[in-house]
Design a protein around this motif. Structure first.
Motif, mmCIF file in Angstrom:
data_model
loop_
_atom_site.group_PDB
_atom_site.id
_atom_site.type_symbol
_atom_site.label_atom_id
_atom_site.label_comp_id
_atom_site.label_asym_id
_atom_site.label_seq_id
_atom_site.Cartn_x
_atom_site.Cartn_y
_atom_site.Cartn_z
ATOM 1 N N LYS A 145 0.831 -1.208 0.000
ATOM 2 C CA LYS A 145 0.000 0.000 0.000
ATOM 3 C C LYS A 145 0.867 1.261 0.000
ATOM 4 N N THR A 146 1.950 1.219 0.746
ATOM 5 C CA THR A 146 2.864 2.368 0.761
ATOM 6 C C THR A 146 3.446 2.587 -0.634
ATOM 7 N N ILE A 147 3.856 1.499 -1.286
ATOM 8 C CA ILE A 147 4.417 1.631 -2.632
ATOM 9 C C ILE A 147 3.348 2.171 -3.585
ATOM 10 N N ASN A 148 2.127 1.654 -3.442
ATOM 11 C CA ASN A 148 1.058 2.062 -4.369
ATOM 12 C C ASN A 148 0.689 3.533 -4.236
ATOM 13 N N ASN A 149 0.618 4.005 -2.968
ATOM 14 C CA ASN A 149 0.035 5.334 -2.748
ATOM 15 C C ASN A 149 0.996 6.381 -2.188
ATOM 16 N N GLN A 150 2.138 5.938 -1.626
ATOM 17 C CA GLN A 150 3.053 6.909 -1.002
ATOM 18 C C GLN A 150 4.503 6.632 -1.387
ATOM 19 N N LEU A 151 4.684 6.357 -2.662
ATOM 20 C CA LEU A 151 5.993 5.923 -3.147
ATOM 21 C C LEU A 151 7.118 6.898 -2.818
ATOM 22 N N GLU A 152 6.783 8.186 -2.727
ATOM 23 C CA GLU A 152 7.857 9.165 -2.513
ATOM 24 C C GLU A 152 8.216 9.359 -1.044
ATOM 25 N N GLU A 153 7.513 8.683 -0.147
ATOM 26 C CA GLU A 153 7.799 8.818 1.292
ATOM 27 C C GLU A 153 8.922 7.856 1.680
ATOM 28 N N ILE A 154 10.150 8.281 1.433
ATOM 29 C CA ILE A 154 11.310 7.399 1.524
ATOM 30 C C ILE A 154 11.478 6.772 2.921
ATOM 31 N N GLU A 155 11.272 7.566 3.975
ATOM 32 C CA GLU A 155 11.480 7.035 5.326
ATOM 33 C C GLU A 155 10.434 5.967 5.661
ATOM 34 N N LEU A 156 9.191 6.241 5.275
ATOM 35 C CA LEU A 156 8.111 5.279 5.516
ATOM 36 C C LEU A 156 8.395 3.978 4.745
ATOM 37 N N LEU A 157 8.878 4.147 3.541
ATOM 38 C CA LEU A 157 9.214 3.008 2.694
ATOM 39 C C LEU A 157 10.305 2.146 3.356
ATOM 40 N N LYS A 158 11.324 2.835 3.868
ATOM 41 C CA LYS A 158 12.439 2.124 4.525
ATOM 42 C C LYS A 158 11.933 1.332 5.725
ATOM 43 N N THR A 159 11.092 1.989 6.545
ATOM 44 C CA THR A 159 10.552 1.310 7.732
ATOM 45 C C THR A 159 9.754 0.087 7.305
ATOM 46 N N ASN A 160 8.921 0.264 6.282
ATOM 47 C CA ASN A 160 8.094 -0.861 5.818
ATOM 48 C C ASN A 160 8.951 -2.004 5.264
ATOM 49 N N ILE A 161 10.032 -1.647 4.569
ATOM 50 C CA ILE A 161 10.909 -2.694 4.015
ATOM 51 C C ILE A 161 11.550 -3.481 5.162
ATOM 52 N N HIS A 162 12.028 -2.764 6.172
ATOM 53 C CA HIS A 162 12.607 -3.429 7.345
ATOM 54 C C HIS A 162 11.581 -4.341 8.018
ATOM 55 N N GLN A 163 10.364 -3.818 8.159
ATOM 56 C CA GLN A 163 9.327 -4.622 8.828
ATOM 57 C C GLN A 163 9.011 -5.897 8.048
ATOM 58 N N ALA A 164 9.217 -5.844 6.728
ATOM 59 C CA ALA A 164 8.933 -7.024 5.909
ATOM 60 C C ALA A 164 10.057 -8.052 5.979
ATOM 61 N N ILE A 165 11.297 -7.580 6.017
ATOM 62 C CA ILE A 165 12.434 -8.502 5.863
ATOM 63 C C ILE A 165 13.038 -8.949 7.196
ATOM 64 N N ALA A 166 13.045 -8.067 8.189
ATOM 65 C CA ALA A 166 13.684 -8.414 9.471
ATOM 66 C C ALA A 166 13.129 -9.701 10.099
ATOM 67 N N PRO A 167 11.790 -9.927 10.085
ATOM 68 C CA PRO A 167 11.282 -11.162 10.713
ATOM 69 C C PRO A 167 11.799 -12.432 10.037
ATOM 70 N N ILE A 168 12.087 -12.343 8.737
ATOM 71 C CA ILE A 168 12.621 -13.516 8.011
ATOM 72 C C ILE A 168 14.063 -13.766 8.444
ATOM 73 N N LEU A 169 14.849 -12.708 8.477
ATOM 74 C CA LEU A 169 16.272 -12.852 8.829
ATOM 75 C C LEU A 169 16.439 -13.299 10.276
ATOM 76 N N LYS A 170 15.458 -12.953 11.092
ATOM 77 C CA LYS A 170 15.504 -13.373 12.495
ATOM 78 C C LYS A 170 15.404 -14.907 12.579
ATOM 79 N N GLN A 171 14.634 -15.477 11.670
ATOM 80 C CA GLN A 171 14.486 -16.941 11.653
ATOM 81 C C GLN A 171 15.673 -17.627 10.999
ATOM 82 N N TYR A 172 16.155 -17.026 9.892
ATOM 83 C CA TYR A 172 17.242 -17.662 9.137
ATOM 84 C C TYR A 172 17.910 -16.609 8.249
#
Ligand code: DGL
Length: 259
Positions: A145-172
């Motif tokens: 949703k952030t990519i679709n509607n708020q693509l230029e909000e770089i900080e929000l994008l970064k936070t969302n990317i971290h929230q997506a990937i960090a839980p995976i790396l925590k497992q493996y």
């Protein structure tokens, strides 16, 4: 006569697929429908997603397409439930083939919408090819949703990317990460900057192969056209125009649908 390919997504994510296909098949015509009004699909119940995707299919079918690329993983996860008079090509099928081609050493991370992850469609499909590949998946609620509607909000994008990937790396500490939502390749440069050690897998490249095989032969010429329809509001249309420019996608028309 040149064939016309329909592409559907919940919004602008499918542009990442359109770009690849347009570059490879300049002779084909493309009709793209993005349902930005009803996105994110990935947060909806199964029956609602099926009803929305069937409507998207009707829209491009009515434009006279010869086949439809489901440029949306969430839609592809329900492919067996969809109604279409023309063949449907699944981006999840492309994603699985892309993983097999990578021949990963260890589990593959999968970031996708919650609906895609919940369906286990990737796990089920890859099993038909190999018992050796394991996904570590995480369903992210906000990134598309952030990519679709708020693509230029770089900080929000970064936070969302971290929230997506960090839980995976925590497992493996995965070496390969499958971008299991078509919105994500749009921000692959940002993902790469944050996680330079991880190899990103984009299913769209494999969709070229699938479409090529389905068509039987690569059509010649470069006189294809692309018409784009966005179901949404004016700001979503402008976001689409911006991204089409960023991705250098040629189009004949860009239309705002508003049902
Ligand atoms: N781009 C879509 C996908 O590939 C989904 C985004 C959404 O609407 O949740 O799954």
């Amino acid at each position: 006569m040149n064939k016309t390919i329909g592409l559907i997504d919940s919004g602008i994510g499918g542009f990442s697929v359109l770009k690849r296909l347009q570059e490879h098949f300049p002779a084909l015509n493309f009709i793209y429908y993005g349902d930005s009004k009803n996105m994110p699909y990935g947060e909806k119940e199964r029956d609602e997603i099926i009803a929305l995707v069937n409507k998207d299919i009707r829209f491009v079918e009515n434009k006279g397409v010869d086949l439809i690329v489901l440029a949306c993983n969430t839609a592809s996860s329900l492919i067996d439930e969809l109604n279409s008079t023309v063949p449907l090509l699944s981006i999840i099928e492309a994603g699985c083939r892309a993983v097999l081609r990578t021949d990963p050493d260890g589990p593959v991370g999968l970031i996708a919408t919650r609906a895609t992850v919940g369906s286990r469609a990737y796990e089920k499909r890859i099993k038909e090819y190999s018992d050796d590949i394991e996904f570590i998946s995480y369903g992210t609620p906000t990134l598309a949703k952030t990519i679709n509607n708020q693509l230029e909000e770089i900080e929000l994008l970064k936070t969302n990317i971290h929230q997506a990937i960090a839980p995976i790396l925590k497992q493996y500490p995965v070496k390969n990460l499958l971008l299991g939502c078509t919105h994500y390749p749009i921000v692959s440069a940002q993902i790469r900057r944050l996680y330079p050690e991880i190899n990103l897998i984009d299913p769209a490249l494999e969709m070229i192969e699938i479409l090529d095989k389905t068509l039987g032969q690569t059509p010649s010429g470069n006189d294809g056209f692309t018409d784009i329809y966005i179901n949404g509001n004016k700001s979503q249309l402008e976001q689409s125009r911006y991204l089409l420019g960023e991705l250098n996608i040629d189009y004949r028309t860009l239309n705002l649908e508003n049902e």
